[in-house]
Design an enzyme around this catalytic site. Structure first.
Site, PDB file in Angstrom:
ATOM      1  N   TYR A   1       0.918  -1.078  -0.059  1.00  0.00           N
ATOM      2  CA  TYR A   1      -0.115   0.147   0.049  1.00  0.00           C
ATOM      3  C   TYR A   1       0.914   1.282   0.123  1.00  0.00           C
ATOM      4  O   TYR A   1       0.401   2.268  -0.626  1.00  0.00           O
ATOM      5  CB  TYR A   1      -1.158   0.126   1.115  1.00  0.00           C
ATOM      6  CG  TYR A   1      -2.108  -0.706   1.327  1.00  0.00           C
ATOM      7  CD1 TYR A   1      -2.111  -2.185   0.895  1.00  0.00           C
ATOM      8  CD2 TYR A   1      -3.362  -0.202   1.024  1.00  0.00           C
ATOM      9  CE1 TYR A   1      -3.294  -2.906   0.749  1.00  0.00           C
ATOM     10  CE2 TYR A   1      -4.612  -0.693   1.034  1.00  0.00           C
ATOM     11  CZ  TYR A   1      -4.457  -2.127   0.601  1.00  0.00           C
ATOM     12  OH  TYR A   1      -5.574  -2.828   0.507  1.00  0.00           O
TER      13      TYR A   1
ATOM     14  N   LYS B   1       3.529 -15.201   3.328  1.00  0.00           N
ATOM     15  CA  LYS B   1       4.000 -16.032   2.016  1.00  0.00           C
ATOM     16  C   LYS B   1       5.572 -16.259   2.176  1.00  0.00           C
ATOM     17  O   LYS B   1       6.204 -15.960   1.259  1.00  0.00           O
ATOM     18  CB  LYS B   1       3.336 -15.150   0.771  1.00  0.00           C
ATOM     19  CG  LYS B   1       3.786 -15.927  -0.252  1.00  0.00           C
ATOM     20  CD  LYS B   1       2.567 -17.312  -0.604  1.00  0.00           C
ATOM     21  CE  LYS B   1       2.685 -18.095  -1.638  1.00  0.00           C
ATOM     22  NZ  LYS B   1       1.980 -19.564  -1.730  1.00  0.00           N
TER      23      LYS B   1
ATOM     24  N   ASP C   1      -2.224 -18.630   1.605  1.00  0.00           N
ATOM     25  CA  ASP C   1      -3.120 -19.464   0.501  1.00  0.00           C
ATOM     26  C   ASP C   1      -3.740 -20.505   1.743  1.00  0.00           C
ATOM     27  O   ASP C   1      -4.922 -20.819   1.440  1.00  0.00           O
ATOM     28  CB  ASP C   1      -2.368 -20.055  -0.752  1.00  0.00           C
ATOM     29  CG  ASP C   1      -0.959 -20.706  -0.278  1.00  0.00           C
ATOM     30  OD1 ASP C   1      -0.469 -20.690   0.826  1.00  0.00           O
ATOM     31  OD2 ASP C   1      -0.395 -21.083  -1.262  1.00  0.00           O
TER      32      ASP C   1
ATOM     33  N   ASP D   1      -6.503  -7.127   4.172  1.00  0.00           N
ATOM     34  CA  ASP D   1      -7.562  -6.563   3.386  1.00  0.00           C
ATOM     35  C   ASP D   1      -8.251  -7.816   2.788  1.00  0.00           C
ATOM     36  O   ASP D   1      -9.500  -7.779   2.798  1.00  0.00           O
ATOM     37  CB  ASP D   1      -6.981  -5.762   2.420  1.00  0.00           C
ATOM     38  CG  ASP D   1      -8.086  -5.167   1.471  1.00  0.00           C
ATOM     39  OD1 ASP D   1      -8.983  -4.671   2.113  1.00  0.00           O
ATOM     40  OD2 ASP D   1      -7.928  -5.218   0.175  1.00  0.00           O
TER      41      ASP D   1
ATOM     42  N   ASP E   1     -12.261  -9.291   4.158  1.00  0.00           N
ATOM     43  CA  ASP E   1     -13.617  -9.471   3.683  1.00  0.00           C
ATOM     44  C   ASP E   1     -13.988 -10.811   3.328  1.00  0.00           C
ATOM     45  O   ASP E   1     -15.258 -11.059   3.592  1.00  0.00           O
ATOM     46  CB  ASP E   1     -13.335  -9.042   2.046  1.00  0.00           C
ATOM     47  CG  ASP E   1     -13.574  -7.684   1.686  1.00  0.00           C
ATOM     48  OD1 ASP E   1     -13.114  -6.828   2.632  1.00  0.00           O
ATOM     49  OD2 ASP E   1     -13.982  -7.096   0.716  1.00  0.00           O
TER      50      ASP E   1
HETATM   51  C1  IPM Z   1     -10.385  -1.307   3.566  1.00  0.00           C
HETATM   52  C2  IPM Z   1     -10.577  -0.744   2.322  1.00  0.00           C
HETATM   53  C3  IPM Z   1      -9.483  -0.061   1.891  1.00  0.00           C
HETATM   54  C4  IPM Z   1      -8.192  -0.793   2.000  1.00  0.00           C
HETATM   55  C5  IPM Z   1      -9.619   0.959   0.598  1.00  0.00           C
HETATM   56  C6  IPM Z   1     -10.810   1.643   0.563  1.00  0.00           C
HETATM   57  C7  IPM Z   1      -8.359   1.821   0.449  1.00  0.00           C
HETATM   58  O1  IPM Z   1     -10.664  -1.918   1.184  1.00  0.00           O
HETATM   59  O2  IPM Z   1     -10.477  -0.629   4.571  1.00  0.00           O
HETATM   60  O3  IPM Z   1     -10.410  -2.626   3.781  1.00  0.00           O
HETATM   61  O4  IPM Z   1      -7.803  -1.452   1.057  1.00  0.00           O
HETATM   62  O5  IPM Z   1      -7.356  -0.836   3.086  1.00  0.00           O
HETATM   63 MN    MN Z   2     -10.809  -3.890   2.172  1.00  0.00          MN
END
Ligand code: IPM
Ligand code: MN
Length: 366
Positions: free
Chosen positions: A141, A191, A223, A247, A251
């Site tokens: 990032y 990794k 993985d 990240d 999710d």
């Molecule tokens: C999160 C989001 C952010 C990230 C984006 C919006 C920059 O996906 O907070 O997980 O990748 O950190």
């Molecule tokens: Mn995210």
């Protein structure tokens, strides 16, 4: 207590969910006699439209002079073609940097009333209670150099994954300390079979782990961790990982426990904590009133816990969420066949009312 909060609604469903979170914040403040002062500022695409900058200076200054920051979400496809410095996401990344928020805590808990909402079978997700500790200011990032060069069809692009030992030490320390108040297990995800950054990561985490003999430390490749997260999610306690892996896995953890819409987060490490739901701006449902405000509302609980050390207030928020879910109320993302979903605002109102009117018995969330 005087609570000075900066609110950054941002883009997409950000404004919808933050206003429900504020409703809940005010309900808690009323019940426990705190004074809330809210300052609303611009970030992301809405800031680009109004000021030409996804993170105006005034926003940063206001955040830094408040006690905590609540953020909705940033990002919208209409900004996808803007130069990188004008992208809404850039605003959030710069804010995390300005706040020194290197430690991103993302709890993913399987709530009993939402057992049916997960795409996974009940027996797989039951008991899942994961705390993802994501490094937030390093890796791909922020690494330099980064660029795109050449012209189509021969362009080339570069991003840099970069970690320094102190960056890994400080996030590992956070993870081990948090594990001490939980089930005392840390799974560090990397990794290391491919990446130098990950070999350094594993080395440093192992060294820091020696200071925490009470904590059981495991290492996993990312993985294999992705697979374990859907096949044996309840085996995880604290999941420690770098920025990009965190990240992605957060999710995934959201889907495992029913919906990313219920996941809160705290970004800590600097003078002012930043609290935001994990879900993002969800442009497809923005403005429809169907968003799930629970991620934002549980972020308020994290704010009480981590910025104000008001544990009872935090548990009050969490108990109210659980009480409303137990009564069967669901937003669209977590509703199951045969149930009529409620809107974002009704969910927020019901949770706030449950705090103001009912005598909530405080206790564990699960
Ligand atoms: C999160 C989001 C952010 C990230 C984006 C919006 C920059 O996906 O907070 O997980 O990748 O950190
Ligand atoms: Mn995210």
């Amino acid at each position: 207590m005087q609570l000075n909060i900066t609110v950054l609604p941002g883009d997409g469903i950000g404004p919808e969910v933050t206003s429900e979170a504020l409703r809940v914040l005010n309900a808690v403040a009323g019940k426990f006699e705190h004074q809330v002062r809210v300052n609303q500022k611009l970030i992301g695409g809405s800031a680009v439209v109004r000021t030409g900058n996804p993170l105006p200076d005034d926003t940063v200054q206001t955040c830094l002079s408040s006690n905590a920051v609540l953020l909705g979400a940033v990002g919208d496809p209409s900004f996808d073609r803007l130069p990188v410095d004008l992208r809404p996401e850039r605003g959030l990344l710069r804010l995390r940097q300005a706040l020194g928020a290197f430690a991103n805590l993302r709890p993913a808990t399987c709530f009993a009333p939402l057992l049916q909402s997960s795409p996974l079978r009940e027996e797989i997700i039951r008991g899942t209670d994961i705390l993802i500790v994501r490094e937030l200011l390093g890796g791909l990032y922020f690494g330099e150099p980064r660029s795109t060069s050449g012209s189509a069809p021969n362009r080339s692009a570069i991003d840099t994954m970069h970690y320094r030992e102190p960056d890994i030490e400080r996030i590992a320390t956070v993870a081990f300390k948090l594990a001490q108040a939980r089930s005392r297990r840390v799974t560090s995800v990397d990794k290391a079979n491919v990446l130098d950054c990950s070999r350094l990561w594993r080395d440093v985490v192992t060294r820091i782990g020696k200071h925490y003999p009470d904590i059981e430390l495991h290492h996993m490749y990312v993985d294999s961790a992705a697979m374990a997260l859907v096949s044996r999610p309840s085996q995880f306690d604290v999941l420690l990982t770098e920025n990009m892996f965190g990240d992605i896995l957060s999710d995934q953890a959201g889907a495992v426990v029913g919906s990313i819409g219920i996941l809160p987060s705290a970004s800590l490490g600097g003078p002012v904590g930043l609290y935001e739901p994990v879900h993002g701006s969800a442009p497809d449902i923005a403005g429809k009133g169907t968003a799930n405000p629970i991620g934002a509302i549980l972020s308020i609980a994290m704010m009480f816990r981590h910025s104000f050390e008001l544990e009872e207030e935090a548990v009050t928020v969490e108990s109210a969420v659980l009480a409303v879910l137990n009564k069967g109320y669901r937003t669209e993302d977590i509703s199951t066949v045969g149930r009529f979903p409620i809107q974002c605002a009704e969910m927020g109102r019901r949770i706030a009312e449950s705090i103001s009117h009912a005598e909530i018995r405080t206790g564990q969330l699960t």
